[in-house]
Design a protein around this motif. Structure first.
Motif, mmCIF file in Angstrom:
data_model
loop_
_atom_site.group_PDB
_atom_site.id
_atom_site.type_symbol
_atom_site.label_atom_id
_atom_site.label_comp_id
_atom_site.label_asym_id
_atom_site.label_seq_id
_atom_site.Cartn_x
_atom_site.Cartn_y
_atom_site.Cartn_z
ATOM 1 N N THR A 93 0.813 -1.227 0.000
ATOM 2 C CA THR A 93 0.000 0.000 0.000
ATOM 3 C C THR A 93 0.836 1.262 0.000
ATOM 4 O OG1 THR A 93 -0.138 -0.086 2.415
ATOM 5 C CG2 THR A 93 -1.958 -1.092 1.172
ATOM 6 N N ALA A 94 2.115 1.165 0.372
ATOM 7 C CA ALA A 94 2.983 2.338 0.429
ATOM 8 C C ALA A 94 4.000 2.383 -0.708
ATOM 9 C CB ALA A 94 3.708 2.371 1.773
ATOM 10 N N ARG A 95 3.987 1.383 -1.570
ATOM 11 C CA ARG A 95 4.950 1.336 -2.672
ATOM 12 C C ARG A 95 4.564 2.331 -3.759
ATOM 13 N NH1 ARG A 95 5.521 -5.223 -2.720
ATOM 14 N NH2 ARG A 95 6.490 -5.338 -0.662
ATOM 15 N N THR A 123 19.615 -9.796 -1.105
ATOM 16 C CA THR A 123 18.219 -9.799 -1.519
ATOM 17 C C THR A 123 18.001 -10.924 -2.520
ATOM 18 O OG1 THR A 123 16.390 -8.383 -2.269
ATOM 19 C CG2 THR A 123 18.511 -8.118 -3.419
ATOM 20 N N HIS A 124 16.869 -10.877 -3.180
ATOM 21 C CA HIS A 124 16.543 -11.872 -4.201
ATOM 22 C C HIS A 124 16.218 -11.174 -5.515
ATOM 23 C CE1 HIS A 124 15.529 -13.945 -0.371
ATOM 24 N NE2 HIS A 124 16.372 -14.784 -0.918
ATOM 25 N N ALA A 129 11.602 -4.219 -8.088
ATOM 26 C CA ALA A 129 11.458 -2.795 -7.769
ATOM 27 C C ALA A 129 12.540 -2.357 -6.787
ATOM 28 C CB ALA A 129 10.068 -2.512 -7.202
ATOM 29 N N ALA A 130 12.811 -3.173 -5.773
ATOM 30 C CA ALA A 130 13.861 -2.830 -4.812
ATOM 31 C C ALA A 130 15.220 -2.796 -5.506
ATOM 32 C CB ALA A 130 13.884 -3.822 -3.654
ATOM 33 N N ALA A 132 15.837 -2.149 -8.621
ATOM 34 C CA ALA A 132 15.879 -0.934 -9.443
ATOM 35 C C ALA A 132 16.172 0.288 -8.572
ATOM 36 C CB ALA A 132 14.562 -0.758 -10.196
ATOM 37 N N LEU A 133 15.606 0.329 -7.384
ATOM 38 C CA LEU A 133 15.864 1.424 -6.446
ATOM 39 C C LEU A 133 17.336 1.442 -6.039
ATOM 40 C CD1 LEU A 133 14.740 3.738 -4.670
ATOM 41 C CD2 LEU A 133 14.254 1.993 -2.933
ATOM 42 N N TYR A 134 17.894 0.276 -5.745
ATOM 43 C CA TYR A 134 19.313 0.217 -5.384
ATOM 44 C C TYR A 134 20.171 0.732 -6.536
ATOM 45 C CZ TYR A 134 17.467 -2.982 -1.822
ATOM 46 O OH TYR A 134 16.743 -3.549 -0.806
ATOM 47 N N ALA A 135 19.912 0.231 -7.732
ATOM 48 C CA ALA A 135 20.703 0.645 -8.892
ATOM 49 C C ALA A 135 20.599 2.151 -9.125
ATOM 50 C CB ALA A 135 20.262 -0.125 -10.129
ATOM 51 N N ALA A 136 19.403 2.707 -8.981
ATOM 52 C CA ALA A 136 19.194 4.143 -9.191
ATOM 53 C C ALA A 136 19.910 4.985 -8.142
ATOM 54 C CB ALA A 136 17.698 4.464 -9.183
ATOM 55 N N ASN A 137 20.261 4.377 -7.024
ATOM 56 C CA ASN A 137 20.939 5.103 -5.949
ATOM 57 C C ASN A 137 22.421 4.758 -5.847
ATOM 58 O OD1 ASN A 137 19.031 6.842 -4.107
ATOM 59 N ND2 ASN A 137 17.849 5.122 -4.891
#
Length: 163
Positions: A93-95, A123-124, A129-130, A132-137
């Motif tokens: 719900t918060a994603r 992680t797996h 999505a997670a 992608a977030l890591y890569a973007a950061n």
């Protein structure tokens, strides 16, 4: 919007049951994980409470209007001057609200401010999505390996970042 109204507060020991249940239920539903995953999450949290080095380790719970939405932790790793990101969870719900990005930035800022020179996480591959977030950061995928864990076949990944 949930993300705009949400904030982060320090993790406290009374959060353990909620975090174990949230992790176990979400991963069972979405990934087919067995009960061993919840057991692992509880062990990690109980060890954190028992052995936390307050100056260099922290945990946060994301919440909106007193309702918990997720967690993220920064702990020492086995590698000197490298922190480990653990138990990064955001309820569905918060994603997509920007809250996950804020959680990650908070954790990374804490690590930098405490003198860590980098971070790592496990992680797996299915957590696209997670990842992608890591890569973007600025994180890099450094290891990827097929395994059988928590009752299912997975591809484990290690991600790292240097500050």
């Amino acid at each position: 919007m949930v993300g705009e109204n949400a904030g982060l507060r320090p993790f406290v020991a009374s959060d353990i049951d909620w975090l174990v249940d949230a992790h176990a239920q979400l991963y069972a539903r979405d990934e087919g994980f067995d009960q061993s995953f919840g057991v692992l999450v509880r062990e990690i949290l109980e060890e954190f409470v028992a052995k936390q080095e307050i100056d260099v380790e922290a945990g946060w719970v994301a919440q909106a209007k007193g309702v918990p939405l997720g967690s993220i932790f920064c702990v020492r790793s086995d590698v000197p001057d490298v922190a480990k990101l653990r138990l990064f969870l955001l309820l569905p719900t918060a994603r997509g609200t920007g809250l996950g990005r804020r959680m990650l930035e908070t954790c990374m800022r804490f690590a930098r401010d405490r003198g860590y020179h980098g971070m790592q996480l496990w992680t797996h591959e299915s957590h696209r999505a997670a990842c992608a977030l890591y890569a973007a950061n600025g994180w890099s995928l450094t290891r990827s390996e097929p395994v059988h864990s928590f009752g299912v076949d997975l591809v484990e990944q290690t991600w790292e970042i240097t500050f």
